[in-house]
Enzyme design. Structure first.
Site, PDB file in Angstrom:
ATOM      1  CB  CYS A 189     -15.129  35.365 -27.898  1.00 42.27           C
ATOM      2  SG  CYS A 189     -14.163  33.632 -28.098  1.00 42.27           S
ATOM      3  CB  THR A 191     -11.184  31.876 -28.488  1.00 40.91           C
ATOM      4  OG1 THR A 191     -12.051  31.544 -27.363  1.00 40.91           O
ATOM      5  CG2 THR A 191     -10.392  30.530 -28.827  1.00 40.91           C
TER       6      THR A 191
END
Length: 356
Positions: A189, A191
């Site tokens: 990830c 993000t």
């Protein structure tokens, strides 16, 4: 004006569990099974509360069949079609050992809801629903949870992801039984780099568990576990369930083919907001979006059973060191110490056992 919170927030890498006096003579004496009664569905769960992530490379039917043998749970990814669900249930002959340890994942679109209703009506043994969005703070997501709870009053609902106590309370009061905690900690990830948003995972678990348990709800730590010790720390922080993705990637039971590069075997592993995933399921990356996931070649690890044995062995060892005879006691016995160094990594960092 912008606000800064000065209280330190911690991740798994920032702490170790302090050892304590123990009456246990062997790791074999540790009981990892848990039993929960859920707040909204009123259903009872029994199992080892380690959960395979609903990523399409991890949350597969094949993974579920193996993990169920160890009483571990699998959130089946949302991209299986109705016919594939039907074929799976026929193949396992509605085996209660498997059906009690799987849940169907869903997004929040109209088509997602229609498929969810079709599959749940077709398979009455399926009692768990995982409502999964990257940003669990949106009002439309809360409304969707209410809609699903109204449609499925006796199903157990996992919902997320969030990282703060007030939103955990909101989701539970809206119908969720288990709230998934974690924004940005996953191994594939990005993000936190793309959006600058997130929360250190251990502190998120500690704070969200406190909020949830005050309402007789439950929380699932999702992401950030790089080794079995991190899983133990998540349970020590109050997580009722711990979801893992990267620790289970690269095995025979994972989605995708084995590929060979420079004489070594690999399997593709990617985040569900990566270019790879968006192109696979939506045809392209929308102009208004940025990829928030990595795509990597994960070394091929063979059968997942070997990794599960290693993971459960690590959990038992953690319990033994701090004097917890049951996994249930881990959070009560846990004391975390702040550290500046976790391990001596002169030769190698931790690697999940794999077959070369």
């Amino acid at each position: 004006m912008p606000r800064i919170e000065f209280e330190p927030k911690l991740d798994f890498k920032d702490v170790l569990l302090r050892p304590k006096r123990s009456t246990l003579r062997s790791r074999a004496e540790v009981d990892l099974m848990r039993e929960y009664v859920f707040r909204n569905s009123k259903k009872t769960y029994v199992g080892v509360p380690v959960v395979a992530s609903n990523m399409d490379t991890v949350g597969t039917f094949e993974m579920a069949e193996v993990l169920a043998k160890f009483s571990l749970f699998t959130t089946i990814h949302k991209h299986y079609q109705v016919d594939e669900w039907k074929a799976f249930v026929q193949r396992v002959d509605s085996n209660p050992q498997i059906m009690s340890q799987i849940g169907i994942s869903s997004g929040i679109s109209t088509s997602d809801f229609d498929k969810l209703r079709t599959v749940c009506d077709m398979i009455p043994e399926l009692e768990y629903i995982c409502l999964d969005v990257a940003n669990g703070y949106s009002e439309v997501f809360v409304d969707f949870i209410r809609r699903v709870r109204e449609q499925f009053p006796t199903h157990t609902i996992f919902a997320g992801n969030v990282v703060t106590g007030e939103m955990v309370e909101e989701l539970i009061l809206s119908g969720a039984d288990v709230v998934k905690v974690g924004i940005g900690p996953g191994s594939v990830c990005t993000t936190r780099k793309k959006a600058g948003v997130g929360y250190p995972q251990l502190s998120a678990v500690l704070e969200c568990a406190d909020a949830s348990h005050g309402l007789n709800g439950h929380v699932m730590s999702d992401g950030g576990c790089t080794n079995p010790g991190d899983v133990a720390k998540a349970f020590g922080g109050g997580a009722d369930f711990v979801m893992i993705g990267g620790l289970l990637a690269g095995h025979d039971q994972c989605g995708g083919e084995v590929v060979e590069k420079d004489g070594k075997k690999y399997k593709l592993f990617y985040g569900m907001s990566s270019d790879t995933a968006m192109k696979k399921y939506q045809g392209s990356v929308a102009e208004y979006r940025a990829s928030e996931g990595k795509t990597i070649y994960m070394p091929y690890r063979g059968d997942v059973s070997r990794t599960i044995h290693d993971l459960l062995g690590g959990l038992r060892s953690a319990c033994t060191y701090i004097g917890a005879t049951k996994l249930k006691e881990l959070s009560k016995r846990a004391t975390f110490v702040r550290v500046t160094q976790q391990t001596n990594d002169q030769y190698s960092a931790y690697e999940v056992p794999r077959i070369d």
